[in-house]
Design a protein around this motif. Structure first.
Motif, mmCIF file in Angstrom:
data_model
loop_
_atom_site.group_PDB
_atom_site.id
_atom_site.type_symbol
_atom_site.label_atom_id
_atom_site.label_comp_id
_atom_site.label_asym_id
_atom_site.label_seq_id
_atom_site.Cartn_x
_atom_site.Cartn_y
_atom_site.Cartn_z
ATOM 1 N N ALA A 1 1.365 6.000 3.577
ATOM 2 C CA ALA A 1 0.317 6.628 2.482
ATOM 3 C C ALA A 1 0.101 8.064 2.664
ATOM 4 O O ALA A 1 0.219 8.792 1.814
ATOM 5 N N TYR B 1 -1.773 2.847 -1.490
ATOM 6 C CA TYR B 1 -1.546 3.512 -0.420
ATOM 7 C C TYR B 1 -2.480 3.219 0.835
ATOM 8 O O TYR B 1 -2.255 3.063 1.814
ATOM 9 N N CYS C 1 6.426 -0.674 -5.714
ATOM 10 C CA CYS C 1 5.669 0.145 -4.792
ATOM 11 C C CYS C 1 4.713 -0.566 -3.689
ATOM 12 O O CYS C 1 4.385 -0.041 -2.710
ATOM 13 N N SER D 1 4.327 -0.080 0.357
ATOM 14 C CA SER D 1 3.109 0.225 1.139
ATOM 15 C C SER D 1 2.455 -0.692 1.891
ATOM 16 O O SER D 1 2.061 -0.669 2.908
#
Length: 390
Positions: free
Chosen positions: A2, A133, A267, A271
């Protein structure tokens, strides 16, 4: 990761090809690497990661009831008296309260989402991958986002009831009902699993089209009020229609897949490699995308009719013609029934609004006691309103 992603700046928005390639590749890799997929994993995921207290569900239900009561009060005390005072066409006056109610809600909801994304420090719009994140199980939901979730979730709970019992029934009402159910499930489950950051982005990208749609419909209804044509409302309706068509594509078919679907399908696994209910949420978001494409076909069909000259007035391509669908017989309110029998048109079309002298030049209207021809007023047909989605 992150911190690294944040220090490198926002990730560039991908293309459609990158979305399909990376999203599909991530989904296949997740499916192959899932050695314990099934109901057992789903039950453990619900027990470990879903955080939704009974008082929160009760508050959601009370909010849905509150929206229903508020709509009923606003319709009877505000919208219908306004329609009567402005002397709207009967058909337009019947549909105006629904559009006015939705316009006011979506305008307020979209304005609040805009404030959250652009008036605070949340970077979700410019950097969609950032929504994952710092994700953690049971993380605290900021109060301003929780308020948005309560308002939107309770409203869509009310909308399910409204689609069945309050709104006009249209050709896509079944799809609209499915849309409301999917949206409510997404709102409740994303709050429970703490995916609230991406949820705000989804709401922002969808509500703007509803604002423009209801604005256009209201101007269609008001442009013929009082028996006169109002050019300002006609111009606003035309501009609203154009803006609605453009925003639908840009927000729902361009930004939504490339910002939201890219973040959730690709994504999210970068993460949080073991992010819970990955397939469930992405399946619902993909279904939402397919419904957006379905309604976009209505927009394309409407635009094609305008360009080919088949439609000269903005009207609802989804709505049924209730007068023709319910009864093939002419209604008592039709213009032919407002004329005396000896002045009705001799053509076989019983719904013809033209008096006999307009169709038969040899016909002379009857004279009154003073020797002057009698005159009888007729009402032209109402145009209806544009309504391509929800």
């Amino acid at each position: 990761m992150a911190a690294t992603a944040g220090s490198a700046g926002p990730e560039p928005m991908p293309s459609y090809a990158q979305l399909v390639q990376r999203g599909w590749g991530s989904a296949l890799a997740a499916a192959r690497g899932c050695a314990d997929c099934g109901w057992g994993l789903a039950r453990r995921g619900l027990a470990e990661h879903a955080h939704l207290a009974p008082p929160e569900l009760l508050l959601l239900a009370l909010g849905a009831l509150g929206w229903t009561v508020l709509r009923s009060a606003a319709t009877s005390r505000l919208f219908r008296p306004l329609a009567k005072r402005c002397r709207l066409q009967p058909r337009d006056a019947a549909k105006m309260p629904e559009s006015a109610w939705k316009f006011l809600f979506y305008l307020g909801a979209w304005s609040y989402s805009t404030y959250l994304l652009f008036g605070t420090d949340y970077p979700f719009f410019h950097d969609p991958p950032s929504v994952f994140y710092d994700w953690k199980t049971g993380m605290a939901v900021p109060r301003d986002i929780a308020v948005a979730y309560l308002l939107q979730g309770s409203f869509y709970g009310h909308s399910i009831y409204a689609t069945l019992y309050l709104d006009a029934w249209r050709k896509d009402s079944v799809v609209m009902l499915v849309h409301h159910v999917v949206t409510l499930v997404l709102i409740v489950s994303s709050y429970a699993f703490r995916y609230h950051k991406v949820g705000i982005l989804v709401l922002f990208l969808h509500d703007i089209s509803d604002v423009q749609l209801e604005f256009t419909k209201l101007n269609v209804y008001f442009k013929s009020r009082g028996g006169a044509h109002h050019r300002l409302h006609a111009l606003a309706a035309d501009l609203g229609c154009l803006s609605f068509c453009l925003s639908w594509f840009w927000f729902r078919l361009y930004w939504f897949p490339l910002k939201v679907l890219y973040a959730t399908s690709y994504c999210s696994l970068r993460s949080v490699p073991d992010i819970p209910f990955y397939f469930f949420f992405n399946a619902l978001l993909l279904l939402l995308t397919l419904m957006n494409l379905y309604w976009f076909l209505y927009i394309v069909a409407f635009a094609a009719k305008v360009l080919t000259g088949q439609v000269r007035e903005l009207k609802d391509v989804r709505e049924y013609d209730t007068a023709e669908a319910l009864s093939p017989k002419p209604r008592k309110a039709d213009p032919q029934h407002k004329l005396p029998k000896d002045q009705r048109c001799r053509c076989r079309n019983e719904r013809c609004a033209k008096p006999r002298e307009a169709r038969n030049p040899t016909y002379a209207p009857s004279k009154g006691p003073t020797g002057k021809a009698r005159s009888y007023g007729t009402d032209g047909p109402s145009t209806g309103g544009l309504s391509l989605i929800s």
